[in-house]
Design a protein around this motif. Sequence first.
Motif, short mmCIF file in Angstrom:
data_model
loop_
_atom_site.label_atom_id
_atom_site.label_comp_id
_atom_site.label_asym_id
_atom_site.label_seq_id
_atom_site.Cartn_x
_atom_site.Cartn_y
_atom_site.Cartn_z
N ARG A 291 0.83 -1.21 0.00
CA ARG A 291 0.00 0.00 0.00
C ARG A 291 0.86 1.26 0.00
O ARG A 291 0.52 2.25 -0.64
N MET B 270 -2.65 1.56 -2.71
CA MET B 270 -3.86 0.77 -2.54
C MET B 270 -3.48 -0.58 -1.97
O MET B 270 -2.32 -1.00 -2.07
N THR B 271 -4.43 -1.26 -1.37
CA THR B 271 -4.16 -2.59 -0.83
C THR B 271 -4.08 -3.61 -1.96
O THR B 271 -4.49 -3.35 -3.09
N SER C 121 -7.52 -4.28 -3.39
CA SER C 121 -7.97 -3.25 -4.33
C SER C 121 -7.25 -3.40 -5.66
O SER C 121 -7.83 -3.17 -6.73
N ASP D 245 -8.91 -5.96 -7.65
CA ASP D 245 -10.15 -5.41 -8.22
C ASP D 245 -9.83 -4.53 -9.43
O ASP D 245 -10.58 -4.53 -10.42
N GLN E 190 -16.69 5.61 -12.25
CA GLN E 190 -15.87 5.92 -11.09
C GLN E 190 -16.06 7.37 -10.62
O GLN E 190 -16.02 7.64 -9.42
N PHE F 150 -11.57 5.31 -7.11
CA PHE F 150 -11.54 3.85 -7.06
C PHE F 150 -11.07 3.37 -5.69
O PHE F 150 -11.65 2.45 -5.11
N VAL F 151 -10.03 4.00 -5.15
CA VAL F 151 -9.50 3.59 -3.85
C VAL F 151 -10.45 3.98 -2.72
O VAL F 151 -10.70 3.20 -1.80
N ASN G 70 -13.61 4.21 -2.76
CA ASN G 70 -14.76 3.31 -2.74
C ASN G 70 -14.46 1.99 -2.03
O ASN G 70 -15.40 1.26 -1.67
N ARG G 71 -13.17 1.70 -1.81
CA ARG G 71 -12.79 0.40 -1.25
C ARG G 71 -12.03 0.49 0.06
O ARG G 71 -11.96 -0.49 0.80
N GLU G 72 -11.45 1.64 0.35
CA GLU G 72 -10.59 1.75 1.52
C GLU G 72 -10.85 3.04 2.28
O GLU G 72 -11.34 4.01 1.70
#
Length: 328
Positions: free
Chosen positions: A29, A34-35, A38, A41, A108, A290-291, A293-295
Amino acid sequence: MRHEKLLGTNRIEIYVEETVPRYSDPLFRAHFRMTRASFQDLLELIGPHTEVKNISLERRTLACLWYVSNQETFRNVVDRFGMSKGSLRYYLMNFCRTMTSEDILPRQITWPRKEEYRAIAEQNAVKYGFPGAIGCLDGTYIPIPGPRDFRDSYICRKGFPAFHLQGVCDNKLKFLDVFAAYPGSVHDSRVFKNSPIANLLANEPLPEEYHLLGDSAYALLTYLLVPYRDNGHLTADEKRYNSVHSSTRVDIERCFGLLKGRFRKLKYLDMRNVREIPLVIVTCCVLHNFVINRESFVDEDIDVDGTDTEGTTGTSPSEHQSGVNKRQ
């Protein structure tokens, strides 16, 4: 085959097979913003829109992410990922065109639907106390070397060549709209006047009770509320309005700070091709959403030096009477 690099005191390993690099999750990260989940994804998102090449999709995508996420030179990124400069440039532009394509960008970075206005406005009212706000608008500079031709037109008010990025964000620091098309010498108000979002709001006005918030670089409109000009004679109500307006509008500055804190290449985008620069800038904005929305993120992720919004200079924009009445 394995390619190793020393990074400070940490030895990291880049696998060039079809597998994702085996960094520890925090290190992954830290370098790619990002992880690992992610990233997987992201591969699933762009995979169907990416042509097959000799270099794996994972490796290509990691090289592109490394480029926009760090301030390393192009040559260093080439050496790190074991590919030629021509290959990296080709994959970077393909990645950016994919991320900004009609298949991905509109999913996005999305303007809220009319039925979502009320919920967004209520969240802002509860959080800050300002009623009816569905987003905050501002512009920021992306420093660049400057093209060889017409370089003076890219010199911003701070004295360096730059590209202008306009953004609208919500209270979660997600972009609702971005626009990167003008050199740094162009004022915020002119960029907004010629942007697609201004055209959209002119043709499909927001309901009267809703609006965007902008600083005093913008004209006062029914759908864009700006602060009262401080002439030294503001009333107590006008001062309170400005205070709450400012505490709400700070979200766009934090949004830009988070964007530049994650994608540090935007602190100085060492590209001269002005046709390609907007692709990279908007790609970073798409990745930003994008990030998010997930983290989750923490305040330490926000680059406070990245909040270099333009502010007010030159002639004050006009105030439309309908906007004056609404603000009052």
